[in-house]
Design a protein around this motif. Structure first.
Motif, PDB file in Angstrom:
ATOM      1  N   MET A  10       0.860  -1.191   0.000  1.00  0.00           N
ATOM      2  CA  MET A  10       0.000   0.000   0.000  1.00  0.00           C
ATOM      3  C   MET A  10       0.891   1.235   0.000  1.00  0.00           C
ATOM      4  O   MET A  10       1.800   1.348   0.816  1.00  0.00           O
ATOM      5  N   HIS A  11       0.618   2.163  -0.923  1.00  0.00           N
ATOM      6  CA  HIS A  11       1.442   3.357  -1.013  1.00  0.00           C
ATOM      7  C   HIS A  11       0.643   4.656  -0.913  1.00  0.00           C
ATOM      8  O   HIS A  11       1.241   5.714  -0.733  1.00  0.00           O
ATOM      9  N   CYS A  12      -0.687   4.565  -1.047  1.00  0.00           N
ATOM     10  CA  CYS A  12      -1.462   5.800  -1.084  1.00  0.00           C
ATOM     11  C   CYS A  12      -2.915   5.529  -0.668  1.00  0.00           C
ATOM     12  O   CYS A  12      -3.306   4.389  -0.431  1.00  0.00           O
ATOM     13  N   ALA A  13      -3.695   6.581  -0.623  1.00  0.00           N
ATOM     14  CA  ALA A  13      -5.101   6.461  -0.244  1.00  0.00           C
ATOM     15  C   ALA A  13      -5.894   5.642  -1.259  1.00  0.00           C
ATOM     16  O   ALA A  13      -6.849   4.946  -0.889  1.00  0.00           O
ATOM     17  N   SER A  14      -5.490   5.675  -2.517  1.00  0.00           N
ATOM     18  CA  SER A  14      -6.177   4.860  -3.529  1.00  0.00           C
ATOM     19  C   SER A  14      -5.982   3.371  -3.265  1.00  0.00           C
ATOM     20  O   SER A  14      -6.912   2.570  -3.447  1.00  0.00           O
ATOM     21  N   CYS A  15      -4.792   3.001  -2.824  1.00  0.00           N
ATOM     22  CA  CYS A  15      -4.538   1.605  -2.448  1.00  0.00           C
ATOM     23  C   CYS A  15      -5.455   1.200  -1.296  1.00  0.00           C
ATOM     24  O   CYS A  15      -6.041   0.112  -1.292  1.00  0.00           O
ATOM     25  N   ALA A  16      -5.567   2.065  -0.323  1.00  0.00           N
ATOM     26  CA  ALA A  16      -6.418   1.794   0.835  1.00  0.00           C
ATOM     27  C   ALA A  16      -7.874   1.607   0.405  1.00  0.00           C
ATOM     28  O   ALA A  16      -8.569   0.718   0.909  1.00  0.00           O
ATOM     29  N   MET A  17      -8.327   2.417  -0.535  1.00  0.00           N
ATOM     30  CA  MET A  17      -9.704   2.308  -1.015  1.00  0.00           C
ATOM     31  C   MET A  17      -9.932   0.986  -1.751  1.00  0.00           C
ATOM     32  O   MET A  17     -10.999   0.377  -1.620  1.00  0.00           O
ATOM     33  N   LEU A  18      -8.945   0.538  -2.525  1.00  0.00           N
ATOM     34  CA  LEU A  18      -9.064  -0.749  -3.214  1.00  0.00           C
ATOM     35  C   LEU A  18      -9.260  -1.884  -2.207  1.00  0.00           C
ATOM     36  O   LEU A  18     -10.102  -2.759  -2.391  1.00  0.00           O
ATOM     37  N   ILE A  19      -8.475  -1.852  -1.144  1.00  0.00           N
ATOM     38  CA  ILE A  19      -8.571  -2.891  -0.117  1.00  0.00           C
ATOM     39  C   ILE A  19      -9.918  -2.802   0.595  1.00  0.00           C
ATOM     40  O   ILE A  19     -10.577  -3.822   0.813  1.00  0.00           O
ATOM     41  N   GLU A  20     -10.326  -1.608   0.949  1.00  0.00           N
ATOM     42  CA  GLU A  20     -11.610  -1.438   1.633  1.00  0.00           C
ATOM     43  C   GLU A  20     -12.760  -1.946   0.770  1.00  0.00           C
ATOM     44  O   GLU A  20     -13.644  -2.654   1.247  1.00  0.00           O
ATOM     45  N   ASP A  21     -12.737  -1.628  -0.507  1.00  0.00           N
ATOM     46  CA  ASP A  21     -13.789  -2.086  -1.420  1.00  0.00           C
ATOM     47  C   ASP A  21     -13.797  -3.605  -1.558  1.00  0.00           C
ATOM     48  O   ASP A  21     -14.856  -4.231  -1.581  1.00  0.00           O
ATOM     49  N   ALA A  22     -12.616  -4.205  -1.644  1.00  0.00           N
ATOM     50  CA  ALA A  22     -12.525  -5.662  -1.793  1.00  0.00           C
ATOM     51  C   ALA A  22     -13.071  -6.372  -0.567  1.00  0.00           C
ATOM     52  O   ALA A  22     -13.817  -7.351  -0.672  1.00  0.00           O
ATOM     53  N   ILE A  23     -12.735  -5.882   0.618  1.00  0.00           N
ATOM     54  CA  ILE A  23     -13.204  -6.516   1.858  1.00  0.00           C
ATOM     55  C   ILE A  23     -14.696  -6.299   2.046  1.00  0.00           C
ATOM     56  O   ILE A  23     -15.405  -7.191   2.528  1.00  0.00           O
ATOM     57  N   SER A  24     -15.198  -5.156   1.620  1.00  0.00           N
ATOM     58  CA  SER A  24     -16.631  -4.874   1.807  1.00  0.00           C
ATOM     59  C   SER A  24     -17.517  -5.806   0.988  1.00  0.00           C
ATOM     60  O   SER A  24     -18.710  -5.930   1.266  1.00  0.00           O
ATOM     61  N   GLU A  25     -16.947  -6.479  -0.002  1.00  0.00           N
ATOM     62  CA  GLU A  25     -17.700  -7.442  -0.809  1.00  0.00           C
ATOM     63  C   GLU A  25     -17.921  -8.771  -0.074  1.00  0.00           C
ATOM     64  O   GLU A  25     -18.706  -9.596  -0.520  1.00  0.00           O
ATOM     65  N   ILE A  26     -17.215  -8.982   1.023  1.00  0.00           N
ATOM     66  CA  ILE A  26     -17.302 -10.242   1.763  1.00  0.00           C
ATOM     67  C   ILE A  26     -18.427 -10.141   2.788  1.00  0.00           C
ATOM     68  O   ILE A  26     -18.383  -9.283   3.675  1.00  0.00           O
ATOM     69  N   PRO A  27     -19.436 -11.006   2.691  1.00  0.00           N
ATOM     70  CA  PRO A  27     -20.520 -10.980   3.695  1.00  0.00           C
ATOM     71  C   PRO A  27     -19.964 -11.252   5.084  1.00  0.00           C
ATOM     72  O   PRO A  27     -19.155 -12.162   5.280  1.00  0.00           O
ATOM     73  N   GLY A  28     -20.344 -10.420   6.034  1.00  0.00           N
ATOM     74  CA  GLY A  28     -19.917 -10.599   7.420  1.00  0.00           C
ATOM     75  C   GLY A  28     -18.639  -9.889   7.785  1.00  0.00           C
ATOM     76  O   GLY A  28     -18.189  -9.970   8.925  1.00  0.00           O
ATOM     77  N   ALA A  29     -18.034  -9.172   6.832  1.00  0.00           N
ATOM     78  CA  ALA A  29     -16.788  -8.440   7.097  1.00  0.00           C
ATOM     79  C   ALA A  29     -17.029  -6.945   6.954  1.00  0.00           C
ATOM     80  O   ALA A  29     -17.758  -6.507   6.075  1.00  0.00           O
ATOM     81  N   GLN A  30     -16.402  -6.185   7.855  1.00  0.00           N
ATOM     82  CA  GLN A  30     -16.512  -4.729   7.800  1.00  0.00           C
ATOM     83  C   GLN A  30     -15.156  -4.125   8.137  1.00  0.00           C
ATOM     84  O   GLN A  30     -14.527  -4.499   9.131  1.00  0.00           O
ATOM     85  N   VAL A  31     -14.709  -3.206   7.318  1.00  0.00           N
ATOM     86  CA  VAL A  31     -13.431  -2.538   7.537  1.00  0.00           C
ATOM     87  C   VAL A  31     -13.618  -1.430   8.563  1.00  0.00           C
ATOM     88  O   VAL A  31     -14.497  -0.587   8.418  1.00  0.00           O
ATOM     89  N   LEU A  32     -12.781  -1.454   9.614  1.00  0.00           N
ATOM     90  CA  LEU A  32     -12.794  -0.365  10.584  1.00  0.00           C
ATOM     91  C   LEU A  32     -11.804   0.719  10.188  1.00  0.00           C
ATOM     92  O   LEU A  32     -12.096   1.900  10.327  1.00  0.00           O
ATOM     93  N   SER A  33     -10.629   0.297   9.702  1.00  0.00           N
ATOM     94  CA  SER A  33      -9.653   1.284   9.234  1.00  0.00           C
ATOM     95  C   SER A  33      -8.646   0.633   8.300  1.00  0.00           C
ATOM     96  O   SER A  33      -8.360  -0.559   8.396  1.00  0.00           O
ATOM     97  N   VAL A  34      -8.136   1.452   7.389  1.00  0.00           N
ATOM     98  CA  VAL A  34      -7.045   1.063   6.508  1.00  0.00           C
ATOM     99  C   VAL A  34      -6.043   2.208   6.555  1.00  0.00           C
ATOM    100  O   VAL A  34      -6.385   3.345   6.255  1.00  0.00           O
ATOM    101  N   ASP A  35      -4.822   1.908   6.973  1.00  0.00           N
ATOM    102  CA  ASP A  35      -3.786   2.935   7.097  1.00  0.00           C
ATOM    103  C   ASP A  35      -2.638   2.586   6.155  1.00  0.00           C
ATOM    104  O   ASP A  35      -1.855   1.673   6.422  1.00  0.00           O
TER     105      ASP A  35
END
Length: 65
Positions: A10-35
């Motif tokens: 991860m190098h930037c906020a766009s990377c963080a958003m990619l990860i957050e979006d990918a995890i949000s697709e998983i039922p039962g998972a919720q991202v609290l933070s990505v740094d």
């Protein structure tokens, strides 16, 4: 459960958003933070969302654990 994962590549906020979006697709998972500075992802998940599934979602975006 709450889990903190170390993610490499991860190098930037766009990377963080990619990860957050990918995890949000998983039922039962919720991202609290990505740094992208520390390379950490904090996620809450129930038994339906396994750590394996979360890891695969992160890796599918090109990052490593």
């Amino acid at each position: 459960m709450e889990t903190t994962l170390k993610v490499y590549g991860m190098h930037c906020a766009s990377c963080a958003m990619l990860i957050e979006d990918a995890i949000s697709e998983i039922p039962g998972a919720q991202v609290l933070s990505v740094d992208h500075v520390s390379g950490t992802v904090v996620v809450t998940h129930d038994s339906e969302a396994t750590l394996e599934a979360i890891g695969q979602a992160i890796q599918s975006e090109g990052f490593t654990l």
